[in-house]
Motif scaffolding. Structure first.
Motif, PDB file in Angstrom:
ATOM      1  N   UNK A 205       0.834  -1.206   0.000  1.00 56.58           N
ATOM      2  CA  UNK A 205       0.000   0.000   0.000  1.00 56.58           C
ATOM      3  C   UNK A 205       0.869   1.257   0.000  1.00 56.58           C
ATOM      4  N   UNK A 206       1.027   1.869  -1.156  1.00 56.71           N
ATOM      5  CA  UNK A 206       1.894   3.045  -1.271  1.00 56.71           C
ATOM      6  C   UNK A 206       1.234   4.170  -2.060  1.00 56.71           C
ATOM      7  N   UNK A 207      -0.100   4.170  -2.152  1.00 56.36           N
ATOM      8  CA  UNK A 207      -0.757   5.133  -3.029  1.00 56.36           C
ATOM      9  C   UNK A 207      -1.797   6.032  -2.407  1.00 56.36           C
ATOM     10  N   UNK A 208      -1.980   5.987  -1.086  1.00 58.19           N
ATOM     11  CA  UNK A 208      -3.042   6.799  -0.491  1.00 58.19           C
ATOM     12  C   UNK A 208      -2.442   7.868   0.412  1.00 58.19           C
ATOM     13  N   UNK A 209      -2.912   9.089   0.245  1.00 62.72           N
ATOM     14  CA  UNK A 209      -2.530  10.203   1.115  1.00 62.72           C
ATOM     15  C   UNK A 209      -3.785  10.938   1.539  1.00 62.72           C
ATOM     16  N   UNK A 210      -3.756  11.515   2.720  1.00 63.64           N
ATOM     17  CA  UNK A 210      -4.874  12.350   3.175  1.00 63.64           C
ATOM     18  C   UNK A 210      -4.320  13.699   3.603  1.00 63.64           C
ATOM     19  N   UNK A 239      -1.744  12.786   6.486  1.00 60.03           N
ATOM     20  CA  UNK A 239      -1.071  11.597   5.969  1.00 60.03           C
ATOM     21  C   UNK A 239      -0.403  11.851   4.643  1.00 60.03           C
ATOM     22  N   UNK A 240       0.691  12.600   4.682  1.00 59.53           N
ATOM     23  CA  UNK A 240       1.391  12.980   3.452  1.00 59.53           C
ATOM     24  C   UNK A 240       2.780  12.362   3.360  1.00 59.53           C
ATOM     25  N   UNK A 241       3.118  11.450   4.276  1.00 63.08           N
ATOM     26  CA  UNK A 241       4.432  10.827   4.286  1.00 63.08           C
ATOM     27  C   UNK A 241       4.319   9.348   3.937  1.00 63.08           C
ATOM     28  N   UNK A 242       5.443   8.761   3.560  1.00 65.75           N
ATOM     29  CA  UNK A 242       5.531   7.318   3.350  1.00 65.75           C
ATOM     30  C   UNK A 242       6.327   6.739   4.521  1.00 65.75           C
ATOM     31  N   UNK A 243       5.836   5.649   5.101  1.00 63.32           N
ATOM     32  CA  UNK A 243       6.501   5.031   6.245  1.00 63.32           C
ATOM     33  C   UNK A 243       7.366   3.866   5.773  1.00 63.32           C
ATOM     34  N   UNK A 244       8.549   3.736   6.358  1.00 61.56           N
ATOM     35  CA  UNK A 244       9.456   2.632   6.067  1.00 61.56           C
ATOM     36  C   UNK A 244       9.826   1.987   7.395  1.00 61.56           C
ATOM     37  N   UNK A 245       9.407   0.753   7.587  1.00 61.20           N
ATOM     38  CA  UNK A 245       9.587   0.044   8.855  1.00 61.20           C
ATOM     39  C   UNK A 245      10.610  -1.057   8.658  1.00 61.20           C
ATOM     40  N   UNK A 246      11.666  -1.045   9.459  1.00 55.52           N
ATOM     41  CA  UNK A 246      12.731  -2.031   9.301  1.00 55.52           C
ATOM     42  C   UNK A 246      13.202  -2.583  10.627  1.00 55.52           C
ATOM     43  N   UNK A 301       7.520  -0.856   3.183  1.00 53.57           N
ATOM     44  CA  UNK A 301       7.204   0.488   2.707  1.00 53.57           C
ATOM     45  C   UNK A 301       5.686   0.577   2.591  1.00 53.57           C
ATOM     46  N   UNK A 302       5.060   1.532   3.311  1.00 47.54           N
ATOM     47  CA  UNK A 302       3.601   1.563   3.388  1.00 47.54           C
ATOM     48  C   UNK A 302       3.076   2.977   3.616  1.00 47.54           C
ATOM     49  N   UNK A 303       1.821   3.196   3.213  1.00 49.57           N
ATOM     50  CA  UNK A 303       1.158   4.469   3.495  1.00 49.57           C
ATOM     51  C   UNK A 303       0.398   4.438   4.828  1.00 49.57           C
ATOM     52  N   UNK A 304       0.619   3.390   5.608  1.00 48.91           N
ATOM     53  CA  UNK A 304       0.069   3.154   6.958  1.00 48.91           C
ATOM     54  C   UNK A 304      -1.343   2.597   6.952  1.00 48.91           C
ATOM     55  N   UNK A 305      -1.860   2.210   5.792  1.00 50.85           N
ATOM     56  CA  UNK A 305      -3.124   1.485   5.699  1.00 50.85           C
ATOM     57  C   UNK A 305      -4.260   2.232   6.408  1.00 50.85           C
ATOM     58  N   UNK A 306      -5.026   1.512   7.260  1.00 42.56           N
ATOM     59  CA  UNK A 306      -6.235   2.114   7.823  1.00 42.56           C
ATOM     60  C   UNK A 306      -5.959   3.121   8.935  1.00 42.56           C
ATOM     61  N   UNK A 307      -4.694   3.330   9.301  1.00 47.53           N
ATOM     62  CA  UNK A 307      -4.388   4.448  10.180  1.00 47.53           C
ATOM     63  C   UNK A 307      -4.517   5.774   9.432  1.00 47.53           C
ATOM     64  N   UNK A 308      -4.721   5.654   8.128  1.00 48.26           N
ATOM     65  CA  UNK A 308      -4.890   6.827   7.276  1.00 48.26           C
ATOM     66  C   UNK A 308      -6.093   6.687   6.355  1.00 48.26           C
TER      67      UNK A 308
END
Length: 346
Positions: A205-210, A239-246, A301-308
């Motif tokens: 999920x890398x395509x949604x911004x709020x 929600x204008x950032x992309x999150x990268x979790x490692x 790499x995610x747009x944070x899903x339903x948190x956004x």
């Protein structure tokens, strides 16, 4: 001295554990709990990823937004049944063949992964894997989840597949992520697949911004402000950032992403997770997790899903809900990071 070190480590992990509460991360992914081999394997990477001496010295090809959109347009639609998933596999395989790859189907119980690679120029430099799942939950067209991720992996293959680099480029498209990471578990269950793998980049999920105040939520108890400030986020409630979790064990993957952003691209919020998520099990609910437990560095790499997004796992996850400029920017960040990682050798 050793006792003091262990006390300090315990305090650090406890602070992170309090911040990432399990109920919030279950909301983040929404997939069933899975059974992972939680024995911590030592890294299979022959050597740690080195960092470039200077920023922005690597080849960074430009993504084609129209190609990205064409992929999402072609893939959007429920991809849960056998027929729809077979159509999707055929589409992915045909696209890869057009780009000069030899697509390989990898069947496993209840699904089929798609895999391809372009060999590097240095046989000792290892490989970088870029992957995304292609299935959906029932009754959802899955435009963001995860046609956007598949589209970006195909764009990576197009832009970097014919360019000689020290490291090998691998791409994978996992089936049945929505049933509990079955495709990635099958992939990482093969030692041959993991041989010389230097890192995995998983897109989900890398395509949604709020862009309205208050639309971006965070897991309860998470102290997100330091990570947001480090990435230059000035409006944390949007929600204008992309999150990268490692995993914290492989910080250079996260750093490669953090250094791949630019002023005209979405901010990159990089989050390191200690101890492979042992104390925060809900951060394991996507296809990066099986790599962690095989000793392979991986990032989600995610747009944070339903948190956004209110469209997460819903029938409204359609083309109309994708933020096209944000999607293109996220894709460029991924391409920049992958291009940098492929150029690094031993």
């Amino acid at each position: 001295m050793k006792q003091l070190i262990w006390i300090a480590l315990f305090i650090m992990v406890a602070v992170v554990a309090v911040g990432w509460r399990s109920d919030s991360w279950q909301r983040l992914s929404g997939v069933p709990a899975v059974s992972l081999d939680r024995n911590i394997h030592t890294s299979q990477n022959p050597s740690p990823l080195p960092l470039p001496a200077e920023k922005n010295t690597f080849f960074q090809p430009k993504i084609d937004p129209s190609r990205l959109w064409k992929h999402v347009d072609s893939l959007a639609g429920e991809r849960d049944g056998e027929q729809s998933r077979s159509f999707t596999r055929d589409y992915i395989s045909q696209q890869l063949q057009t780009l000069g790859f030899s697509a390989e189907l990898q069947p496993f119980d209840r699904g089929i992964n798609v895999f391809a690679e372009r060999k590097g120029t240095d046989s000792n430099a290892g490989a970088i894997l870029v992957a995304a799942h292609y299935d959906t939950v029932p009754n959802s067209p899955g435009a963001d989840d995860n046609a956007t991720g598949v589209a970006v992996v195909l764009e990576v293959a197009r832009l970097l597949g014919s360019r000689p680099t020290p490291r090998t480029l691998q791409v994978a498209f996992f089936d049945r992520e929505e049933l509990g990471l079955l495709g990635s578990l099958a992939f990482t269950g093969s030692d041959a697949r993991l041989k010389n793998l230097q890192g995995a980049i998983v897109l989900d999920m890398v395509g949604y911004a709020c862009r309205t105040p208050g639309c971006q939520q965070y897991p309860e108890g998470l102290t997100a402000q330091p990570f947001l400030e480090a990435s230059g986020v000035t409006s944390p409630d949007k929600g204008e950032f992309i999150a990268v979790i490692g995993d914290a064990e492989h910080p250079l993957l996260l750093k490669s992403f953090a250094e791949s952003g630019k002023a005209d691209l979405p901010p990159v919020v990089a989050l390191p997770v200690p101890l492979k998520g042992l104390l925060t099990p809900d951060v394991l609910r996507s296809d990066h997790a099986p790599f962690w437990y095989k000793g392979i560095g991986a990032v989600l790499v995610t747009d944070t899903a339903n948190l956004r997004s209110p469209h997460y796992h819903q029938s409204s996850d359609t083309l109309a809900t994708i933020d096209r400029p944000f999607f293109a920017g996220s894709a460029q960040i991924v391409v920049n990071a992958v291009a940098k990682l492929l150029e690094l050798g031993n």
